[in-house]
Scaffold this motif. Structure first.
Motif, short mmCIF file in Angstrom:
data_model
loop_
_atom_site.label_atom_id
_atom_site.label_comp_id
_atom_site.label_asym_id
_atom_site.label_seq_id
_atom_site.Cartn_x
_atom_site.Cartn_y
_atom_site.Cartn_z
N ARG A 1 -16.28 -15.09 18.03
CA ARG A 1 -16.51 -13.70 17.65
C ARG A 1 -17.82 -13.22 18.28
N THR A 2 -17.82 -12.05 18.89
CA THR A 2 -19.02 -11.55 19.57
C THR A 2 -19.68 -10.43 18.79
N ASP A 3 -21.00 -10.39 18.88
CA ASP A 3 -21.80 -9.28 18.34
C ASP A 3 -21.56 -9.04 16.85
N ASP A 4 -21.56 -10.11 16.07
CA ASP A 4 -21.45 -9.98 14.62
C ASP A 4 -22.85 -10.14 14.03
N ASP B 1 -33.90 -2.05 2.58
CA ASP B 1 -35.18 -2.12 3.28
C ASP B 1 -35.38 -3.46 3.99
N ASP B 2 -34.50 -4.41 3.72
CA ASP B 2 -34.60 -5.73 4.34
C ASP B 2 -33.79 -5.73 5.64
N VAL B 3 -34.48 -5.82 6.76
CA VAL B 3 -33.80 -5.75 8.07
C VAL B 3 -32.92 -6.97 8.32
N ASN B 4 -33.16 -8.05 7.56
CA ASN B 4 -32.37 -9.27 7.73
C ASN B 4 -31.25 -9.41 6.71
N ALA B 5 -31.04 -8.38 5.90
CA ALA B 5 -30.04 -8.45 4.84
C ALA B 5 -28.63 -8.35 5.41
N TYR B 6 -27.67 -8.86 4.65
CA TYR B 6 -26.26 -8.74 5.00
C TYR B 6 -25.88 -7.26 5.09
N ILE B 7 -25.00 -6.92 6.03
CA ILE B 7 -24.57 -5.54 6.24
C ILE B 7 -23.09 -5.42 5.86
N PRO B 8 -22.76 -4.82 4.72
CA PRO B 8 -21.35 -4.68 4.34
C PRO B 8 -20.59 -3.85 5.36
N MET B 9 -19.31 -4.20 5.54
CA MET B 9 -18.49 -3.57 6.57
C MET B 9 -18.42 -2.06 6.43
N LYS C 1 -9.33 -10.04 9.43
CA LYS C 1 -9.37 -11.22 10.28
C LYS C 1 -9.42 -12.49 9.44
N ASN C 2 -8.82 -13.56 9.97
CA ASN C 2 -9.06 -14.90 9.44
C ASN C 2 -10.25 -15.44 10.23
N HIS C 3 -11.22 -16.04 9.56
CA HIS C 3 -12.41 -16.41 10.32
C HIS C 3 -13.34 -17.36 9.55
N PHE C 4 -14.21 -18.04 10.31
CA PHE C 4 -15.34 -18.78 9.77
C PHE C 4 -16.60 -17.94 9.94
N GLY C 5 -17.27 -17.62 8.82
CA GLY C 5 -18.57 -16.97 8.87
C GLY C 5 -18.56 -15.53 9.34
N GLY C 6 -19.76 -14.94 9.36
CA GLY C 6 -19.92 -13.57 9.83
C GLY C 6 -19.52 -12.53 8.80
N THR C 7 -19.16 -11.35 9.28
CA THR C 7 -18.80 -10.22 8.42
C THR C 7 -17.51 -10.49 7.66
N ALA C 8 -17.58 -10.29 6.35
CA ALA C 8 -16.42 -10.53 5.49
C ALA C 8 -15.69 -9.23 5.20
#
Length: 270
Positions: free
Chosen positions: A178-181, A195-203, A219-226
């Motif tokens: 997967r690219t650019d996740d 305010d946390d730039v490193n926080a998870y980003i919901p879809m 998608k079926n996947h390991f890791g990244g955006t859920a």
């Protein structure tokens, strides 16, 4: 533990099963080790077996793949004594004279050492088994004996999640990088600190929409955006998410997630 820098999509393919398969049969276990329902004792349906990318092998470097099974215990009739035997290793009287109880006892005494039993919020049963490389590359496990696996007084639902109802040809799976996740390596969080730039980003957050994270939808996947159908579980970054197409899992039209690090399972219906 390995840090995560990459997520992987899982796609059905016509290629060989080097990276796994949906449907089909498990490998690396004996027939006696086939996971059983906690309600009626029948062997569970095998949903999929998948090679785990190296960075997601959180149970040790020697455990390289996972098999996943389902029993629809929330909707099935109970056979008295099964749950007690499976959870407390309780033996039934005259067990040698009854093939069903003998086969169940054999499973209890020979469970695969890497089997983890998971129960969902409505009482459904699931089982996850980690496999070594040799086990993953081994031969398919023969189905359990149907006559010995069903209690004489139990009426089997031909459409239920058992190994007999869901015994179908394998559909092979391949890893696709997967690219650019932006969410690789981040703990899943439905309401992150903006305010946390490193926080998870919901879809479907404002930022997620700006980044067009909906390209990872369904998608079926390991890791990244859920993309869970309903609420976001607070899972570690070391998770796998799968749709019903993988093994015809019954999740009410929804999808499921497994936190491989913490042995947690979550699903929601559509």
């Amino acid at each position: 533990m390995n840090s995560l820098t990459q997520a992987f999509d899982l796609e059905l393919t016509d290629k060989d099963h080097g990276q796994g398969w949906a449907f089909g049969r498990p490998v690396g276990i004996t027939t006696d080790q086939w996971p059983r329902s906690r309600i009626h004792g029948l062997p569970m349906a095998h949903l999929w077996t998948i090679l785990v990318p190296e960075a997601y092998r959180v149970k040790g470097k020697d455990l390289v793949a996972i098999s996943f099974f389902q029993a629809e215990d929330a909707f099935e009739d109970r056979v008295d004594g099964v749950e007690d035997m499976l959870t407390n290793s309780t033996e039934m009287n005259n067990i040698d004279a009854n093939e069903f109880w003998a086969s169940l006892s054999c499973y209890v005494n020979h469970r695969h050492p890497q089997e983890t039993y998971l129960e969902d919020i409505i009482g459904g049963s699931w089982a996850l088994i980690w496999l070594t490389k040799d086990e993953f590359e081994g031969k398919s496990t023969p189905l359990p004996n149907k006559e010995n696996s069903i209690h004489p007084d139990y009426e089997v639902d031909e459409w239920g999640s058992t190994c007999f109802a869901k015994d179908a040809p394998a559909q092979f799976i391949q890893h696709v990088v997967r690219t650019d996740d932006p969410n690789v390596g981040k703990v899943l969080d439905e309401w992150p600190n903006e305010d946390d730039v490193n926080a998870y980003i919901p879809m479907f957050s404002e930022k997620g929409e700006a980044l067009k994270l909906n390209r990872f939808h369904a998608k079926n996947h390991f890791g990244g955006t859920a993309n869970p159908i309903q609420g976001m579980p607070e899972f570690s970054p070391f998770y796998i998410k799968f749709e019903e197409e993988f093994g015809d899992a019954n999740m009410g039209g929804g999808n499921g997630q497994i936190d491989l690090l913490n042995d947690q399972f979550d699903w929601a219906c559509g």
